[in-house]
Each structure stands twice: as structure tokens, then as C-alpha cells.
Design a protein around this motif. Structure first.
Motif, mmCIF file in Angstrom:
data_model
loop_
_atom_site.group_PDB
_atom_site.id
_atom_site.type_symbol
_atom_site.label_atom_id
_atom_site.label_comp_id
_atom_site.label_asym_id
_atom_site.label_seq_id
_atom_site.Cartn_x
_atom_site.Cartn_y
_atom_site.Cartn_z
ATOM 1 N N ASN A 173 35.455 33.035 28.723
ATOM 2 C CA ASN A 173 36.007 33.705 29.902
ATOM 3 C C ASN A 173 37.514 33.488 29.895
ATOM 4 O OD1 ASN A 173 33.458 34.526 30.980
ATOM 5 N ND2 ASN A 173 33.123 32.447 31.709
ATOM 6 N N GLY A 233 41.714 34.978 30.559
ATOM 7 C CA GLY A 233 42.656 35.868 31.234
ATOM 8 C C GLY A 233 43.863 36.086 30.338
ATOM 9 N N SER A 252 44.280 43.332 38.981
ATOM 10 C CA SER A 252 43.624 42.752 37.820
ATOM 11 C C SER A 252 42.377 43.581 37.507
ATOM 12 C CB SER A 252 43.247 41.295 38.077
ATOM 13 O OG SER A 252 42.391 41.193 39.195
ATOM 14 N N ALA A 309 38.752 43.762 34.990
ATOM 15 C CA ALA A 309 37.831 42.950 34.193
ATOM 16 C C ALA A 309 37.114 43.822 33.171
ATOM 17 C CB ALA A 309 36.817 42.263 35.105
ATOM 18 N N ASN A 369 34.616 37.656 28.017
ATOM 19 C CA ASN A 369 34.933 38.284 29.303
ATOM 20 C C ASN A 369 36.442 38.186 29.510
ATOM 21 O OD1 ASN A 369 32.198 38.863 30.196
ATOM 22 N ND2 ASN A 369 31.956 36.655 30.426
ATOM 23 N N ILE A 402 40.005 39.257 31.767
ATOM 24 C CA ILE A 402 40.648 39.778 32.969
ATOM 25 C C ILE A 402 42.127 39.971 32.651
ATOM 26 C CG2 ILE A 402 41.241 39.385 35.382
ATOM 27 C CD1 ILE A 402 38.712 37.840 35.755
ATOM 28 N N THR A 450 45.737 40.711 33.979
ATOM 29 C CA THR A 450 46.363 40.454 35.280
ATOM 30 C C THR A 450 47.751 41.079 35.359
ATOM 31 O OG1 THR A 450 47.315 38.372 34.495
ATOM 32 C CG2 THR A 450 45.126 38.269 35.497
ATOM 33 N N GLU A 453 46.630 38.288 42.427
ATOM 34 C CA GLU A 453 45.674 38.759 41.427
ATOM 35 C C GLU A 453 45.572 37.749 40.285
ATOM 36 O OE1 GLU A 453 43.758 41.414 41.495
ATOM 37 O OE2 GLU A 453 44.519 42.361 43.299
ATOM 38 N N ALA A 471 42.243 35.222 39.543
ATOM 39 C CA ALA A 471 41.664 35.371 38.207
ATOM 40 C C ALA A 471 41.606 34.020 37.497
ATOM 41 C CB ALA A 471 42.474 36.376 37.388
ATOM 42 N N LYS A 484 36.998 38.314 44.208
ATOM 43 C CA LYS A 484 37.779 39.524 44.422
ATOM 44 C C LYS A 484 36.913 40.599 45.056
ATOM 45 C CE LYS A 484 40.394 43.122 42.038
ATOM 46 N NZ LYS A 484 40.854 43.686 40.774
ATOM 47 N N TYR A 507 33.427 41.043 43.087
ATOM 48 C CA TYR A 507 33.448 40.375 41.787
ATOM 49 C C TYR A 507 33.011 38.918 41.971
ATOM 50 C CZ TYR A 507 36.147 44.259 39.798
ATOM 51 O OH TYR A 507 36.560 45.487 39.358
#
Length: 788
Positions: A85, A87, A141, A143, A154, A156, A158, A167, A171, A392, A403
Motif C-alpha cells: 500500500n 502513496g 487524491s 486510488a 495499491n 494513491i 496525491t 489529501e 492518504a 475519505k 474510502y
């Protein structure tokens, strides 16, 4: 003719058989009898010469059958160690969205690459809002998820602008790792510092990626030094570029000592080769530097370094992973996403060095046990109760889209969850996984997943559990206070309904966007993180709700405070037949240090029963309510400490309400007696412009009462680091473009509050008095007195 009729009859029978089999397969799937995927796909591939009924079966039944076959067995079978996961965060215009576009393309998630400001007018996948494509910046942001080397990633993407920092904040709260993108020309900039603080706040490990090697003036060496000096990262190169600017050809992997070239029109063909002969010495020096930096933080490599042993490639990879997860070391990669170079090795690094959900400790607070910290179990099964965080909200075509990050247990479509904050039971009617603005239905999600759900009424930051007996609440998301306000109203009063709907939706989605009605000025006041922030919401109101808005003059979020301690002794007493009201509070109101100018504090120092303990919370409530509006400028009171030391009560007339009013009156009495000051927000401003305009830029900053902290020079450009009061920054963008022939740019972020200059204080007080009518009354009284 007989042969022709025989063939037609044979084809017709074949068609009917395929249609019937499709219908039966669909029915069998509904009752959970699943034929093999290969057999279903074979029967659903029908030729274009077949009848209309067959084509209808192909277009209608095929997607249904394949979607029903695509259950969450694959999702469930994904081992937690194969999930990442992450960002992608950076300063504005560092290439985050372009990098994400390349990641999605090389992993097969999308079939074609598009540019953020491309000529094809398509725009990047993750910038799906029309306003984002018009402005060429990321506002929300977004996803998505993809796969690389049998790992699920995964992602995200931003925003990079300080106005949309919430945001990034929410995240990073739910992510396990991040890629910190830096421009090879701009280096560490103002929003880079903010993102770095946010990563530190949530203990998010990161990789460094120096992007835009193809730009004129690219200098990755300088960026690395800035990461060490400004961000305090123990960082070292893992790759070196082969050439810079227009001569960028590829990269060299320092661990394997191999050169990597990205060939083909899309950079998708990787060619490995020997290190160029003119870079051999540099590669060896940088490799030794990498091992030395790792040895300083990793015990295993440290022992080998002291024994003068050479670590193997595997040992170096393992040490980078160990220390990256601990945030003790930041590996730095290089490339240019726009020119399709360096993205695939970065994906390998995400898989190799960033943690999976089981390697990150996430804690929930047990509210039934005085907020005891409970560690979440990332096992992907139903052995533990479900715990998730709604981070979110977004208004979708089918209602509110929430989210959620799943931290423990599992959830399936149709389950009932409990909102820990409200205690309400909610049902999950639909579960989806997001790909930008596209939704893919799923039946269930497990610990470590990021998903979205429809039809769930909640707020950003709410925690959800599977049983109402659980009082587990995930640690909250930090929400910065707004720094700028302005009046907002619809251009056409006939659109008030749409205006109200839009305001309600935007304030629900974005906790930094706040709207209130000012009784004094009779205006609706919108508050946010900057001019761009509020301007974007005004444009969204026009495009999404067909309601054009008029924005007033920006108003800065000033604060009132005091210079020195002042004592108070306030009695609230009221008698009007029957039980009256009685409450006395005695104490001291003190100023807080400058580092706490945005806070208000309350302490109970009473001894004995003069102020019964059950009334102390009422006094605090009254004090905090009175802080919402100051006497001098109508702004909030901040930077004060209310010390309750003594008081008095009445056995009959005292109540919570009496002491609440006493707390309010005590603060107002103390503020009237104190030496009051106005506090204003100060922004960290970073200005970049060509050297020839240095004098004009410095003059502009001095004119705005800016404090110059330092200056950097690179190639033909200079960067000026200053602190300027926000009230003096309005209109600076136009002035900077004018004095630098459009070549200058600046970025700013909130720094702190400080006492405003006497001129500013006088202006703020006078404007407030004019708005409330006090100044007019004073003038009339003065004229009357003069005539007498």
C-alpha cells in the motif's frame, strides 16, 4: 441446394446450443455451481456470422458470466506479504501523476499513456476531474491498484499543492509506504518539507525518486545533499544516471554493477549491459558510499564493514529493506518518467524494500479501557473481528462513496458494521475497488486492502467494527486549521438550493474547507488553506451544481491574544424568582509561548469544594466558547492559558449553566483588563527565478515585510527562502510574473503565528469596528460633542 440447407440447419443448431449453454451456465453460477472458466470462455466466443440472438447472448450474458466467475477467491488467496500500500507524494510539478501513469502502463493496468497536459486532450488517468485536466494539477487524491511480479500494489496519487495538503495527510495515514518524488532541478522544496513531516508523523517509510533528469539544469547530486541536509534523511544513491538533460540514456544499478537501458518508443524494452567505461570509477565510489551509509545504521553490515568484508548483493538488498522499513535509511533512485526511463526498477524497489501490511504496526484505541492501545492483526481471514478506518468521502453517481482501509478481519458485501463514533449500525450494500474514477465490484475484502463502499453515512476519520461490543477506534487523522477566509454567495439567488447542497457536500468531503454564517456582516464565510483552495471550490460549484459564486476579499485568520498575565474574579449571579444562578470563578489568564499561539489551554488548580469538581468541565466549556470570538477584532482568542484557582458556589442556585456563564464572563473580563495583541499567520515562502531578476524579487519580498532566511543558486536560477505574513502575500503571484517576465514561480506553506505589526493590528481593529457599526457610532458621538 441440399448441401447449403444442411449447412444452415447445422449452423442454426450450433447457435442454439451456445445460447442455451450460456443461459444454463449463468443459472448454475447464481446457485453457486461454477463451471470451469476455460469452458465458459470457449462457449462465449461466438462468430460475427451468428444470429442476433447469439450476438445478444455474447454481449449480455458473457460479461455477467465472467463477472460472476471472477469472485474474490483471487483476492483472498493473495498472501499478505505480497501486498504493498503506497502513496506517491511530492512538491507540485515534480511529476507524481506522470510517474503514476507510467506505473499503470508498465504493469498492464492501462493500455496507453497520456500526459497531464498532453496535446491529445485526454489527460492522465489519475487526473479524472475536469478541473484537474483544465488546470494541469492534481486536486484530489486518486486510488488505484495494479500488480507487479505477483505482488498487488495499491496506489494513491496525491496532490502536490499546499492548499490540498489534507489529501496527502489522510492518504499517508492509511498507507504502509511511500515514494517521495523530487525534481532534479527544484530539489527539496517547501511542500517536500511538509510531506516529509507528514510521513514522519505517521511513521511511513519511503523511497526517494529523483525525477526529471531530462530537464535543463538537472543535478541529482545536489538533490541528494538537500535530502540529507534539509530532510535529515540518511540517504544514498542506489542508481546513477547515464547522462543528464538531453543526453539521458539510462541508469546504472550500483548493487549489481549493471547498466540498464530503456528502449522502444514506450521504454518498455529493458536492455542490460556493462557499465560504461567512463563511469566505472564513479560507480565503485558510489557503491562504497552506499555500503558505508548502510553500515552506519545496519548492525549486520556494520560488522562486515569493520571486518573489511565485502557484502554480497543479497546482503545489501536485505540491509536496505530492514533499514528502509525502520525509516533509518532512504534508498534514492533516479529517472525521468516523462521520457519513460527508470520506472520499472522503481517498481522492483517498491516490491523489494517497502513493507507489507504485516510488517507495519497499526494500533487502535480501546475506548472501553481508557484508550488502551491494541495492535491490529493483519491476518487475511475472519479469525479476528473487523476493524476499518474511513479516511475519505466522495460524492459519487450512486451516493456517498466512502474510502476505507481494512486493518483487521474481513468484510463482505451485505455485512453490517458499527460506527464507533456514533454507535449506529450500518449495512454495506456495495463494495468496490477503485481505479481512478472507475469502480470494480468485489464481494469481500480482507486486512491490508483499500476499498470503497456505497450507501454508508459517516464522516472522514470514522472507525468501523463488526460488533457493537467493540469500542476500537483507529488513531485520528491530523487536520490543519484553515488560514484564509472570504465571503461567498451565489450570483443568482434562485440557485440557493444548489448552493446549499454544494456547500454541504464539500464541507463533508474536505475537513479543511469550512463554512459559517457571520452574524455581524450578514455574510457566508468560507475558510480554507489558501486562495487556490477556495477558488477551486467556487469553480466546482459552477461546474457541478450550475451555481456561479461571487467571492469576496480574502480574509486572513487572525487571532487575539494577550501580552502578560492578568487576574480575574468574576461572579455570575442572577435572581428572578425561584431557583437563581450563581457561580464565581477566580484565577489567572496567562499568555502561552509563541510555539503554542494556536492553542488554548485550561487547567484546574482548585483545592477544596469552593468550586465543586462536577462544575469544572462547565467552566472549561464556557471559557472555550468565549474564545470563539474576541472583543477587539471578532477573531478567535488563542495562545492563552486559563488557570482556575478558586471560586464560590451556592447550594441551591449553582448549576452547570451558572458556572459555564461564569467561565465565559471571566475570560471577557480578563481580556478587557489585559494588554491585547493581534496574532497573524506567517508563511514559509520559496521563490525561484532567473538570476537576472534577483534584485527585483528581493525588493518585492522586502516591500511585503518578509524575513529572508537564506538563498541557493543553481545554474542560472536562484531560490530565495523567506517568511512573509500571509496578509501581505495577496496578489504576489501577479507581481512576481510581472517583475520576472513570467519566469519566476513561488510556493508557500503555513509556518507559525506571530504578533502582527502595529499597522496591521490597527487596520484589523478598524475594519472590525466599521463592519459592526461601532466606528460610525463613535464618529457621530464625536461630532455631537464638538457641536456642544
Amino acid at each position: 441446394d441440399d448441401l447449403y440447407r444442411h449447412e444452415r440447419r447445422k449452423r442454426r443448431l450450433h447457435v442454439k446450443f451456445n445460447v442455451v449453454f450460456s443461459i444454463i451456465s449463468t443459472f448454475l453460477l447464481i446457485v453457486k455451481i461454477k463451471p470451469t472458466m476455460s469452458l465458459l470462455r470457449a462457449t462465449l466466443v461466438l462468430t460475427s456470422r451468428q444470429c442476433k440472438l447469439t450476438r445478444r447472448a455474447q454481449t449480455q450474458f458473457a460479461p455477467v458470466v465472467l463477472r460472476l466467475c471472477s469472485t474474490d477467491e483471487t483476492n483472498k488467496s493473495v498472501d499478505v506479504t505480497r501486498i504493498r500500500n503506497i502513496g506517491i507524494s511530492a512538491h507540485i510539478d515534480s511529476g507524481k501523476t506522470t510517474l503514476t501513469e507510467r506505473v499503470l502502463y508498465y504493469t498492464g493496468r492501462i493500455g496507453a499513456m497520456h500526459e497531464v497536459k498532453g496535446k491529445d486532450q485526454v489527460g492522465a488517468t489519475m487526473d479524472f476531474m475536469e478541473l484537474e485536466r483544465q488546470r494541469g494539477i492534481t486536486i484530489q487524491s486518486a486510488a488505484t491498484y495494479t500488480t507487479w511480479n505477483d505482488h498487488v500494489i495499491n496506489i494513491i496519487d496525491t496532490p502536490g499543492h499546499v492548499d490540498f495538503t489534507i489529501e496527502v495527510e489522510r492518504a499517508l495515514r492509511v498507507l504502509d509506504g511511500a515514494v517521495l518524488v523530487l525534481c532534479s532541478v527544484g530539489g527539496v522544496q517547501s511542500q517536500t518539507l511538509t510531506v516529509n513531516r507528514q510521513m514522519k508523523r505517521y511513521n511511513v517509510p519511503c523511497l526517494g525518486f529523483i525525477n526529471k533528469l531530462d530537464r535543463q539544469g538537472a543535478n541529482p547530486e545536489r538533490v541528494l545533499n538537500q535530502m540529507r541536509a534539509k530532510l535529515n534523511h540518511k540517504a544514498a544513491f542506489v542508481q546513477l544516471p547515464i547522462g543528464l538533460e538531453a543526453r539521458t540514456k539510462g541508469i546504472v544499478d550500483l548493487i549489481t554493477r549493471r547498466a540498464l537501458y530503456f528502449e522502444g518508443s514506450d521504454g518498455g524494452q529493458l536492455r542490460y549491459d556493462d557499465v560504461p567505461s567512463d563511469m566505472t570509477a564513479q560507480v565503485e565510489d558510489r557503491r562504497s558510499e552506499l555500503i558505508e551509509h548502510l553500515a552506519n545504521v545496519d548492525e549486520e553490515l556494520g560488522e562486515m564493514f569493520l571486518l573489511e568484508e565485502s557484502p554480497s548483493e543479497g546482503q545489501i538488498h536485505a540491509a536496505i529493506r530492514r533499514q528502509c522499513i525502520k525509516r533509518a535509511f532512504t534508498p534514492v533512485f533516479v529517472g525521468t518518467a516523462l521520457k519513460n526511463k527508470g520506472v520499472q526498477p522503481l517498481l522492483d524497489a517498491v516490491v523489494s524494500y517497502l513493507p507489507n501490511p504485516s510488517e507495519v504496526q497499526n494500533f487502535a484505541l480501546d475506548e472501553s479501557k481508557d484508550e488502551e492501545r491494541i495492535q491490529m492483526d493483519p491476518t487475511r481471514d475472519a479469525s479476528k473481528p473487523f476493524v476499518g478506518l474511513a479516511f475519505k468521502l466522495e460524492a459519487g453517481r450512486f451516493g456517498q462513496l466512502t474510502y476505507m482501509r481494512v486493518y483487521q478481519g474481513y468484510m463482505k458485501k451485505g455485512d453490517s458494521l458499527y460506527n464507533v463514533r456514533t454507535g449506529k449500525r450500518v449495512r454495506v450494500p456495495r463494495l468496490v475497488r477503485m481505479h481512478a474514477n472507475e469502480m470494480e465490484d468485489v464481494q469481500e475484502v480482507f486486512a491490508g486492502d483499500i476499498c470503497a463502499m456505497f450507501g454508508v453515512d459517516c464522516s472522514s476519520g470514522d472507525s468501523f467494527v463488526s460488533s457493537n461490543k467493540l469500542q476500537l477506534s483507529m488513531e485520528s487523522i491530523h487536520v490543519p486549521d484553515p488560514v484564509i477566509s472570504l465571503s461567498i454567495k451565489p450570483e443568482d439567488k434562485g440557485h440557493l438550493d444548489n448552493f446549499s447542497k454544494g456547500i454541504a457536500r464539500f464541507t463533508r468531503e474536505d475537513p479543511t474547507f469550512r463554512v459559517q454564517y457571520d452574524e455581524d456582516s450578514k455574510e457566508t464565510i468560507a475558510s480554507g488553506m489558501g486562495e487556490l483552495h477556495l477558488d477551486v471550490y467556487a469553480q466546482r460549484m459552477a461546474s457541478e451544481y450550475k451555481c456561479k459564486c461571487i467571492l469576496g476579499k480574502p480574509k486572513v485568520a487572525f487571532r487575539e491574544s494577550i501580552n502578560s498575565p492578568v487576574e480575574f474574579n468574576f461572579l455570575h449571579k442572577k435572581q428572578s424568582g425561584g431557583a437563581g444562578q450563581f457561580g464565581r470563578v477566580i484565577g489567572v489568564l496567562e499568555p502561552l509561548p509563541p510555539s503554542s499561539y494556536t492553542k488554548v489551554e485550561f487547567s484546574d488548580e482548585t483545592v477544596g469544594t469552593n468550586v465543586p469538581k462536577q462544575y469544572v468541565p462547565a467552566v472549561e466549556k464556557g471559557f472555550r466558547m468565549a474564545c470563539e470570538k474576541g472583543l477587539m477584532s471578532g477573531q478567535k482568542i488563542a495562545g492563552v492559558h486559563f488557570r482556575l484557582q478558586d471560586g464560590a458556589n451556592h447550594p441551591v442556585d449553582s448549576s452547570d449553566y451558572s458556572f459555564q456563564r461564569a467561565g465565559e464572563g471571566a475570560l471577557k473580563e480578563a481580556m478587557e483588563d489585559a494588554i491585547k495583541v493581534i496574532l497573524e499567520p506567517v508563511m514559509s515562502v520559496e521563490v525561484t527565478a532567473p538570476n537576472e531578476f534577483q534584485g527585483a524579487v528581493l525588493a518585492g519580498i522586502n516591500k511585503r515585510h518578509g524575513l529572508i532566511l537564506g538563498q541557493d543558486s543553481a545554474e542560472d536560477y536562484f531560490t530565495l527562502y523567506t517568511e512573509v505574513p500571509l496578509n501581505n502575500m495577496f496578489g504576489y503571484s501577479t507581481e512576481l510574473r510581472s517583475c520576472t517576465e513570467g519566469k519566476g514561480e513561488y510556493a508557500m506553506e503555513y509556518c507559525r503565528y506571530q504578533q502582527a505589526s502595529p499597522e496591521t493590528q490597527e487596520t484589523v481593529i478598524r475594519e472590525y469596528m466599521e463592519a459592526t457599526g461601532q466606528l460610525k457610532d463613535d464618529k457621530k458621538a464625536g461630532k455631537k460633542k464638538a457641536r456642544n
